[in-house]
Design a protein around this motif. Structure first.
Motif, PDB file in Angstrom:
ATOM      1  N   THR A 170      57.276  13.742  34.353  1.00 19.36           N
ATOM      2  CA  THR A 170      57.952  14.350  33.201  1.00 19.36           C
ATOM      3  C   THR A 170      57.683  15.858  33.144  1.00 19.36           C
ATOM      4  N   THR A 171      58.505  16.573  32.377  1.00 16.09           N
ATOM      5  CA  THR A 171      58.302  18.018  32.210  1.00 16.09           C
ATOM      6  C   THR A 171      56.959  18.290  31.535  1.00 16.09           C
ATOM      7  N   GLU A 172      56.543  17.400  30.657  1.00 11.86           N
ATOM      8  CA  GLU A 172      55.259  17.570  29.971  1.00 11.86           C
ATOM      9  C   GLU A 172      54.093  17.468  30.957  1.00 11.86           C
ATOM     10  N   GLU A 173      54.202  16.560  31.926  1.00 12.49           N
ATOM     11  CA  GLU A 173      53.144  16.412  32.938  1.00 12.49           C
ATOM     12  C   GLU A 173      53.054  17.655  33.824  1.00 12.49           C
ATOM     13  N   ILE A 174      54.202  18.256  34.129  1.00 12.30           N
ATOM     14  CA  ILE A 174      54.219  19.505  34.911  1.00 12.30           C
ATOM     15  C   ILE A 174      53.454  20.587  34.140  1.00 12.30           C
ATOM     16  N   LYS A 175      53.749  20.694  32.848  1.00  9.62           N
ATOM     17  CA  LYS A 175      53.102  21.700  31.993  1.00  9.62           C
ATOM     18  C   LYS A 175      51.594  21.450  31.901  1.00  9.62           C
ATOM     19  N   GLN A 176      51.204  20.197  31.776  1.00  2.00           N
ATOM     20  CA  GLN A 176      49.785  19.845  31.693  1.00  2.00           C
ATOM     21  C   GLN A 176      49.034  20.302  32.942  1.00  2.00           C
ATOM     22  N   GLN A 177      49.620  20.029  34.104  1.00  2.00           N
ATOM     23  CA  GLN A 177      48.969  20.416  35.355  1.00  2.00           C
ATOM     24  C   GLN A 177      48.903  21.930  35.508  1.00  2.00           C
ATOM     25  N   ALA A 178      49.964  22.616  35.083  1.00  2.00           N
ATOM     26  CA  ALA A 178      49.970  24.080  35.142  1.00  2.00           C
ATOM     27  C   ALA A 178      48.826  24.652  34.311  1.00  2.00           C
ATOM     28  N   ASN A 179      48.615  24.097  33.119  1.00  2.00           N
ATOM     29  CA  ASN A 179      47.539  24.574  32.245  1.00  2.00           C
ATOM     30  C   ASN A 179      46.159  24.239  32.793  1.00  2.00           C
ATOM     31  N   LEU A 180      46.085  23.120  33.475  1.00  2.00           N
ATOM     32  CA  LEU A 180      44.814  22.698  34.057  1.00  2.00           C
ATOM     33  C   LEU A 180      44.458  23.525  35.294  1.00  2.00           C
ATOM     34  N   ILE A 181      45.465  23.841  36.096  1.00  2.00           N
ATOM     35  CA  ILE A 181      45.230  24.488  37.397  1.00  2.00           C
ATOM     36  C   ILE A 181      45.226  26.010  37.317  1.00  2.00           C
ATOM     37  N   PHE A 182      46.242  26.594  36.670  1.00  2.00           N
ATOM     38  CA  PHE A 182      46.433  28.050  36.728  1.00  2.00           C
ATOM     39  C   PHE A 182      45.556  28.787  35.715  1.00  2.00           C
ATOM     40  N   ARG A 183      44.258  28.652  35.917  1.00  3.08           N
ATOM     41  CA  ARG A 183      43.298  29.361  35.079  1.00  3.08           C
ATOM     42  C   ARG A 183      42.573  30.396  35.943  1.00  3.08           C
ATOM     43  N   LYS A 184      42.331  31.549  35.379  1.00  2.00           N
ATOM     44  CA  LYS A 184      41.706  32.649  36.112  1.00  2.00           C
ATOM     45  C   LYS A 184      40.390  32.222  36.759  1.00  2.00           C
ATOM     46  N   GLU A 185      39.572  31.493  35.999  1.00  2.00           N
ATOM     47  CA  GLU A 185      38.256  31.099  36.512  1.00  2.00           C
ATOM     48  C   GLU A 185      38.334  29.990  37.562  1.00  2.00           C
ATOM     49  N   ASN A 186      39.528  29.423  37.748  1.00  2.00           N
ATOM     50  CA  ASN A 186      39.729  28.353  38.734  1.00  2.00           C
ATOM     51  C   ASN A 186      40.324  28.894  40.030  1.00  2.00           C
ATOM     52  N   CYS A 187      40.436  30.219  40.128  1.00  2.22           N
ATOM     53  CA  CYS A 187      41.173  30.835  41.229  1.00  2.22           C
ATOM     54  C   CYS A 187      40.266  31.618  42.179  1.00  2.22           C
ATOM     55  N   SER A 188      40.556  31.500  43.476  1.00  2.00           N
ATOM     56  CA  SER A 188      39.929  32.349  44.493  1.00  2.00           C
ATOM     57  C   SER A 188      41.056  33.102  45.189  1.00  2.00           C
ATOM     58  N   THR A 189      40.936  34.419  45.285  1.00  2.00           N
ATOM     59  CA  THR A 189      42.012  35.244  45.838  1.00  2.00           C
ATOM     60  C   THR A 189      41.529  36.036  47.043  1.00  2.00           C
ATOM     61  N   LEU A 190      42.299  35.956  48.115  1.00  2.00           N
ATOM     62  CA  LEU A 190      42.037  36.755  49.310  1.00  2.00           C
ATOM     63  C   LEU A 190      43.093  37.859  49.396  1.00  2.00           C
ATOM     64  N   TYR A 191      42.624  39.096  49.361  1.00  2.00           N
ATOM     65  CA  TYR A 191      43.517  40.254  49.553  1.00  2.00           C
ATOM     66  C   TYR A 191      43.410  40.661  51.021  1.00  2.00           C
ATOM     67  N   TYR A 192      44.491  40.437  51.740  1.00  2.00           N
ATOM     68  CA  TYR A 192      44.499  40.611  53.195  1.00  2.00           C
ATOM     69  C   TYR A 192      45.291  41.874  53.520  1.00  2.00           C
ATOM     70  N   LYS A 193      44.577  42.985  53.753  1.00  2.00           N
ATOM     71  CA  LYS A 193      45.233  44.276  53.840  1.00  2.00           C
ATOM     72  C   LYS A 193      45.526  44.708  55.271  1.00  2.00           C
ATOM     73  N   CYS A 194      46.652  45.372  55.393  1.00  2.64           N
ATOM     74  CA  CYS A 194      47.044  45.975  56.670  1.00  2.64           C
ATOM     75  C   CYS A 194      46.218  47.248  56.860  1.00  2.64           C
ATOM     76  N   LYS A 195      45.616  47.422  58.028  1.00  2.00           N
ATOM     77  CA  LYS A 195      44.736  48.574  58.285  1.00  2.00           C
ATOM     78  C   LYS A 195      45.461  49.900  58.124  1.00  2.00           C
ATOM     79  N   ASN A 196      46.752  49.931  58.407  1.00  2.00           N
ATOM     80  CA  ASN A 196      47.500  51.187  58.385  1.00  2.00           C
ATOM     81  C   ASN A 196      47.862  51.648  56.988  1.00  2.00           C
ATOM     82  N   ASN A 197      47.688  50.767  55.966  1.00  2.00           N
ATOM     83  CA  ASN A 197      48.093  51.148  54.599  1.00  2.00           C
ATOM     84  C   ASN A 197      47.118  52.150  53.992  1.00  2.00           C
TER      85      ASN A 197
END
Length: 413
Positions: free
Chosen positions: A386-413
């Motif tokens: 259901t659309t409600e289940e999609i929203k529930q998972q989004a709120n559960l998953i997309f939290r700042k403290e639940n995220c690991s981010t890799l910034y992969y930079k081009c040497k020439n930039n």
């Protein structure tokens, strides 16, 4: 509806037979319940090394490919963090050749120093070519230990480092084989233009006398809940900057998996998906962007990754992704949007049932997940989201403290 018959041999080998008279081929798929998560942290890459070693010949069959090719067959394998899967297809008239080959390497793999050295070098070369010398090749070698601190998903199937394979000793290799490549740790699916009774006779003949291995219980450390945002920045000789954001999510066993998988489809499946529409078409911030779930058997990762358009800063790109994800937390997706990805999911599932090899592999995986009959109910599980289940998972998953981010930079930039 995929019909099948399943049973166990006395040595606990699980057997599934699926008859499909629409093809002249037969397929034998053997799934071993072992992946890189089962490795010693100081000896990683062994499951993948074994994928190669199992093609190095057995005691009675020095060259695995030769007898199979002689009867018009072909074979391959793949390793993940959770499983190792071997499969072959051949004309159904030559089915017994497949049984002979597969049973011999389960019973008596040839442990020669020469074979170990050859396959070790193949894997080391693969490590260098695919992971170290290829643009963006080391991404998962960096992300996994960033996202996981305890669970063995923190290393990739290729292994943590080349030295683990370089230093693999024969006694270590034999011990790994003895522990995992045994009948009670395997699921065999025979599918295609076969007769059920004939398959049963061949299974008993070729696999019935293979002894059971040691009783093994998986006891992996659970990953603690992530409580703070993690970031890493690297510079590499690549053409474009890239960003990789990974969020902890449920496991493949959990009922929430289906909603989470559809959430990733709404985000990035096709040119009308949200990430593509907003960040490529409208804002032109990315040259490509993707969202997907890893599908891990233990609690896995939801991935959003993209290559930036030249001139766009990491800060702008990162903020734009977060903005799209935040919308899911505050608004329900439209019925039409959800229906579209459900239809695509259903079509993909139906298309996947055409090839006999796909059916064999999926039957084995579903059996490992709890019941082979899951293959007949996957579609309805997606359609029930259901659309409600999609929203529930989004709120559960997309939290700042639940995220690991890799910034992969081009040497020439």
């Amino acid at each position: 509806m995929i019909k099948f018959e399943k049973y166990k041999l006395e040595n606990d080998l699980r057997v599934i037979i699926h008859q499909d008279k629409s093809t002249p081929l037969a397929c034998i798929n053997i799934l071993y319940d072992v992946g890189s998560r089962d490795e010693n942290p100081e000896q990683t890459g062994f499951a993948h090394l074994f994928e190669h070693l199992m093609f190095g010949g057995s005691v009675n069959i020095p060259n695995y490919d030769e007898p199979l090719q002689r009867v018009g067959g072909e074979n391959n394998a793949f390793t993940t963090n959770d499983i190792t899967n071997y499969y072959l297809t051949l004309p159904s008239d030559n089915l017994e050749t497949g049984f002979w080959i597969e049973s011999d390497r389960m019973l008596s793999l040839a442990f020669s120093e020469k074979s170990l050295e050859v396959q070790r070098n193949v894997v080391i070369e693969e490590f260098k070519q695919r992971y170290l010398n290829q643009p963006y090749g080391d991404v998962w070698l960096l992300i996994r230990p960033l996202a996981y601190k305890v669970h063995p998903y923190k290393w990739d199937t290729i292994g943590k480092e080349i030295s683990h394979i370089e230093n693999a000793k024969m006694e270590d290799v034999k011990s790994f084989f003895k522990r995992f490549y045994t009948p009670e740790n395997a699921i065999m699916v025979v599918a295609g233009n076969v007769e059920v009774e004939n398959v049963k006779q061949l299974t008993e003949k070729w696999f019935g006398k293979i002894p059971m291995g040691e009783n093994r219980k998986r006891n992996l450390p659970a990953e603690p809940k992530q409580t703070e945002e993690r970031t890493m920045t690297v510079e590499r000789d690549v053409p474009l900057d890239a960003i990789y954001k990974v969020y902890h999510m449920c496991s493949r066993y959990d009922k929430e998996y289906y909603a989470t998988d559809l959430l990733s489809d709404i985000l990035s499946q096709g040119n009308s998906s949200r990430l593509h529409n907003e960040l490529i078409k409208e804002k032109k911030l990315f040259s490509e962007i993707h969202a997907f779930v890893m599908g891990d058997f233990d609690k896995g990762l939801f991935v959003v990754s993209g290559k930036l358009t030249k001139g766009v800063t990491m800060e702008t790109a990162d903020a734009s992704i977060i903005e799209v994800l935040e919308k899911f937390k505050n608004e329900n997706v439209s019925d039409n949007e959800l229906k579209k990805v459900k239809n695509k999911s259903e079509a993909t599932h139906l298309f996947g049932e055409v090839e006999v090899l796909n059916k064999a592999t999926n039957l084995a995986i579903c059996e490992l997940l709890g019941d082979a009959d899951l293959i007949n109910h996957e579609t309805e599980k997606y359609l029930a989201v259901t659309t409600e289940e999609i929203k529930q998972q989004a709120n559960l998953i997309f939290r700042k403290e639940n995220c690991s981010t890799l910034y992969y930079k081009c040497k020439n930039n």
